[in-house]
Design an enzyme around this catalytic site. Structure first.
Site, short mmCIF file in Angstrom:
data_model
loop_
_atom_site.label_atom_id
_atom_site.label_comp_id
_atom_site.label_asym_id
_atom_site.label_seq_id
_atom_site.Cartn_x
_atom_site.Cartn_y
_atom_site.Cartn_z
N ASP A 1 0.95 -1.15 0.02
CA ASP A 1 0.19 -0.01 0.01
C ASP A 1 0.94 1.27 0.10
O ASP A 1 1.77 1.43 0.80
CB ASP A 1 -0.94 0.16 1.32
CG ASP A 1 -1.94 1.05 1.38
OD1 ASP A 1 -2.33 1.50 0.18
OD2 ASP A 1 -2.37 1.29 2.30
N HIS A 2 0.70 2.31 -0.63
CA HIS A 2 0.93 3.53 -0.91
C HIS A 2 2.75 3.50 -1.08
O HIS A 2 3.21 4.22 -0.23
CB HIS A 2 0.73 4.35 0.27
CG HIS A 2 -0.61 4.97 0.30
ND1 HIS A 2 -0.82 5.91 -0.59
CD2 HIS A 2 -1.62 4.64 1.23
CE1 HIS A 2 -2.28 6.27 -0.27
NE2 HIS A 2 -2.76 5.48 0.70
N GLY B 1 -7.59 8.47 7.97
CA GLY B 1 -7.69 8.74 9.49
C GLY B 1 -9.23 8.68 9.73
O GLY B 1 -10.27 8.75 9.03
N VAL C 1 -9.27 -0.18 4.25
CA VAL C 1 -9.79 0.12 5.72
C VAL C 1 -8.56 -0.04 6.46
O VAL C 1 -7.93 -1.19 6.77
CB VAL C 1 -10.67 -0.96 6.08
CG1 VAL C 1 -11.17 -0.90 7.51
CG2 VAL C 1 -12.14 -0.85 5.26
N THR D 1 -7.85 2.47 9.53
CA THR D 1 -7.89 3.14 10.94
C THR D 1 -8.85 2.41 11.70
O THR D 1 -8.68 2.30 12.99
CB THR D 1 -8.56 4.83 10.57
OG1 THR D 1 -7.57 5.31 10.04
CG2 THR D 1 -8.74 5.25 12.12
#
Ligand code: 13P
Length: 284
Positions: free
Chosen positions: A82-83, A181, A231, A233
């Site tokens: 991710d990212h 967040g 998903v 946070t």
């Protein structure tokens, strides 16, 4: 079954008109807990890891453990990075056996984002690995990536069409009103824009910042073309609150096993709810 690619799983979601949950994992013991729920719900599932988590858990540990878990899983599992901030991060994830990577060059001007993404796509596709990229800027904090509300920018449909055509990405993360967040107010998604991006770009779309978005908003977004819902946070929060509660309920306990059992159940409750919300249950 062996690991499957993001492309395969999202193609099925596209055909079936549902989305697949992508759950951010932050520690190794969460992986089998998430996969157990996916198996019970007969849902394909995406386990995703940031670079920070991979360093924390150990690339090799994730490779071996996730590889084993996917092999014994009765449902399709995508192992997704991710990212990723650079080409090097993508290389490392591919070497660690991931079936999908994200290159997030959304902070760069369009031409540079296209060039950075295309470079990762060329390598990843040669290795049979899928690629997600981001266009527009999703607000909020996701590990080292921090985007203020002033910097946030919604994805432009015409740019999305060009971006997908010139990069060959398998999935596109879009900025359509969500944020990473906790939300300070209830998010409202730009549904017309999601549909316009889908019609222009013709690629499965990814909703980042999936925690805290009302179910009806996510479900409407899925009707407009969202196929992967991220998903993080809510899963982290469930873990931390679960641990606080478990320790409070058993103040004398010091054995990790009875302490961690309710923690895993708290995370599993979140995953189960997301699977049911995005409609991926019973699809594997
Ligand atoms: P949340 O932390 O808001 O769930 O966002 C997760 C995410 O988009 C990971 O890339």
């Amino acid at each position: 079954m062996p690991l499957v690619t993001l492309k395969e799983v999202l193609a099925q979601a596209e055909a079936g008109g549902y989305a697949v949950p992508a759950i951010n994992v932050h520690s190794l013991e969460v992986m089998p807990a998430v996969l157990q729920v996916a198996a019970e719900e007969r849902s394909p599932i995406i386990l995703q890891f940031t670079e920070g988590t991979l360093k924390f858990c150990g690339y090799d540990n994730v490779r071996v453990f996730a590889g084993h878990l996917a092999r014994v899983s009765p449902v399709p599992v995508v192992l997704h990075q991710d990212h990723g901030a650079s080409y090097e991060v993508a290389v490392r994830a591919i070497q660690a056996g991931f079936s999908s990577v994200m290159i997030d060059a959304s902070r760069l001007p369009l031409e540079e984002n296209i060039a950075a993404t295309r470079k990762v796509v060329e390598l990843a596709h040669a290795c049979g690995v899928s690629v997600e990229a981001e266009l527009g800027r999703v607000a909020g904090q996701e590990e080292e990536i921090s985007v203020s509300e002033a910097e946030a920018a919604l994805t432009d449909p015409a740019e999305a069409a060009r971006f997908v055509a010139e990069t060959g990405v398998d999935a596109l993360a879009v900025a359509v009103g969500t944020a990473h967040g906790f939300y300070r107010w209830e998010p409202k998604l730009a549904h017309d824009r999601i549909a316009a991006i889908r019609d222009a770009a013709r690629v499965p779309l990814v909703l980042h910042g999936g925690s805290g978005v009302p179910d009806e908003e996510v479900q409407r977004a899925i009707r407009h073309g969202i196929r992967k819902v991220n998903v993080s946070t809510e899963a982290k929060w469930a873990w931390a609150q679960g641990l606080r509660q478990s320790l409070a309920d058993q103040p004398e306990e010091y054995d990790p096993r009875p302490i961690l059992k309710p923690v895993m159940r708290a995370v599993q409750d979140v995953v189960r709810a997301k699977i049911r919300m995005v409609g991926s249950g019973g699809k594997a």
